[in-house]
Design a protein around this motif. Structure first.
Motif, PDB file in Angstrom:
ATOM      1  N   ASP A 246       0.827  -1.215   0.000  1.00  0.00           N
ATOM      2  CA  ASP A 246       0.000   0.000   0.000  1.00  0.00           C
ATOM      3  C   ASP A 246       0.859   1.262   0.000  1.00  0.00           C
ATOM      4  OD1 ASP A 246      -2.465  -1.385   0.300  1.00  0.00           O
ATOM      5  OD2 ASP A 246      -3.198   0.366   1.420  1.00  0.00           O
TER       6      ASP A 246
ATOM      7  N   GLU B 152      -0.494  -2.682  11.808  1.00  0.00           N
ATOM      8  CA  GLU B 152      -1.307  -1.702  11.074  1.00  0.00           C
ATOM      9  C   GLU B 152      -1.285  -0.326  11.745  1.00  0.00           C
ATOM     10  OE1 GLU B 152      -5.588  -1.780  11.356  1.00  0.00           O
ATOM     11  OE2 GLU B 152      -5.748  -1.547   9.185  1.00  0.00           O
TER      12      GLU B 152
ATOM     13  N   GLU C 237      -7.847   5.440   4.669  1.00  0.00           N
ATOM     14  CA  GLU C 237      -8.292   4.392   5.595  1.00  0.00           C
ATOM     15  C   GLU C 237      -7.130   3.443   5.829  1.00  0.00           C
ATOM     16  OE1 GLU C 237     -11.577   2.355   3.848  1.00  0.00           O
ATOM     17  OE2 GLU C 237     -13.033   3.865   4.485  1.00  0.00           O
TER      18      GLU C 237
ATOM     19  N   PRO D  43      -5.534  -0.131   6.029  1.00  0.00           N
ATOM     20  CA  PRO D  43      -5.901  -1.189   5.081  1.00  0.00           C
ATOM     21  C   PRO D  43      -6.662  -2.369   5.676  1.00  0.00           C
ATOM     22  CG  PRO D  43      -3.508  -1.025   5.324  1.00  0.00           C
ATOM     23  CD  PRO D  43      -4.089   0.103   6.096  1.00  0.00           C
TER      24      PRO D  43
ATOM     25  N   SER E 149      -8.308  -2.551   9.270  1.00  0.00           N
ATOM     26  CA  SER E 149      -9.458  -2.172  10.107  1.00  0.00           C
ATOM     27  C   SER E 149     -10.377  -1.177   9.414  1.00  0.00           C
ATOM     28  CB  SER E 149      -8.948  -1.539  11.403  1.00  0.00           C
ATOM     29  OG  SER E 149      -8.202  -0.376  11.083  1.00  0.00           O
ATOM     30  N   ARG E 150      -9.860  -0.543   8.350  1.00  0.00           N
ATOM     31  CA  ARG E 150     -10.609   0.517   7.641  1.00  0.00           C
ATOM     32  C   ARG E 150     -10.866   1.731   8.533  1.00  0.00           C
ATOM     33  NH1 ARG E 150      -9.434   0.166   2.800  1.00  0.00           N
ATOM     34  NH2 ARG E 150      -9.210  -1.970   2.228  1.00  0.00           N
TER      35      ARG E 150
ATOM     36  N   VAL F 133     -10.460   5.406   9.901  1.00  0.00           N
ATOM     37  CA  VAL F 133     -10.199   6.620   9.120  1.00  0.00           C
ATOM     38  C   VAL F 133      -9.045   7.406   9.735  1.00  0.00           C
ATOM     39  CG1 VAL F 133     -11.181   8.863   8.456  1.00  0.00           C
ATOM     40  CG2 VAL F 133     -12.568   6.782   8.333  1.00  0.00           C
TER      41      VAL F 133
END
Ligand code: SAM
Length: 235
Positions: free
Chosen positions: A9, A49, A199, A201, A203-204, A206
């Protein structure tokens, strides 16, 4: 979760040594947490993350630059500064926190990881920014989860060279915060140049990274004495 997918990403991959350093950092934070209550984020996937990826994603637009100097104000257990120092061996990273035991942990971690491009200091932003060796001395100042945005700007911009930038790592971002931050920036010689919304990648969750360019020198009175920026925020 395959950490490789996270790095894709970013368009960046750690080499073997960097991947090992991230693993070791995770172990050291878990061990330190038993004594010091450093972070709520202890699950492996969440750590990758929300600590590693998030720390680096906030500086995505700078990641191809060489030899930057960066100060991480209110680093806590070393975020975002430690992942940044691991990922960018040619950057110079100074990690600052007002809590001595947190900086003791960060210093021992720097040593354990053999990071020669990082150092850590105990102190408050309001005091350190008035020292000649720190004032207007850094290409970048970063702050994650330290204070409201206009307070962060008062902490950060006095450390930044003309033409450099402060990057505020935020979760949600409200219009009113941006209005207050823009007003504070006018007094501090800064200008908001970007609000990067993304976001995470997995848990999405914000995130917003607010980039403030230093366009003028600002007044020597800033930052005001310890405590005042939070009691009477600019803007
Ligand atoms: N940046 C880390 C992270 O995102 O995991 C730690 C965030 S923690 C919620 C906020 C940290 O900022 C604390 O460790 C606190 O001691 C430090 N801090 C708050 N105000 C500060 C100031 N004026 N100068 C230096 N450190 C400060």
């Amino acid at each position: 979760m395959d950490p490789g997918a996270l790095w894709q990403d970013l368009g960046w991959q750690p080499d073997t040594l960097q991947a090992r350093s991230f693993e070791r950092l995770y172990e050291l934070v878990l061990a330190g947490n038993a004594r010091l209550n450093l972070t709520r984020i202890t699950g492996r996937e969440e750590f990758w993350e929300k600590h590693l990826f998030d720390s680096l994603r906030g500086l995505a637009e700078f990641q191809d630059q060489k030899e930057l100097s960066l100060i991480d104000i209110g680093t806590g257990a070393g975020f975002p500064g430690l992942p940044v120092a691991i990922a960018h061996p040619d950057w110079y990273v100074v990690l600052v926190d007002s809590v001595r035991k947190k900086i003791a942990f960060v210093l021992s971690t720097i040593q354990a990881l053999g990071l020669t491009n990082a150092q850590a200091l105990t102190g408050r932003a309001e005091d350190l920014a008035h020292r000649r060796e720190h004032r207007e001395s850094y290409d970048l100042a970063v702050l994650r989860a330290v204070a409201q945005a206009n307070v962060c700007a008062e902490y950060a911009l006095p450390f930044v060279k003309l033409g450099g930038a402060a990057v505020l790592y935020r979760g949600n971002w409200e219009v009113q915060e941006e209005v207050e931050l823009a007003r504070a920036c006018r007094a501090l010689g800064g200008e908001i140049v970007e609000v990067d919304a993304f976001e995470l990648p997995v848990s999405r969750a914000v995130r917003h990274c607010v980039v403030i360019r230093k366009i003028g020198l600002g007044l020597r009175v800033f930052p005001r004495p310890a405590g005042l920026p939070t009691q009477h925020p600019l803007g």
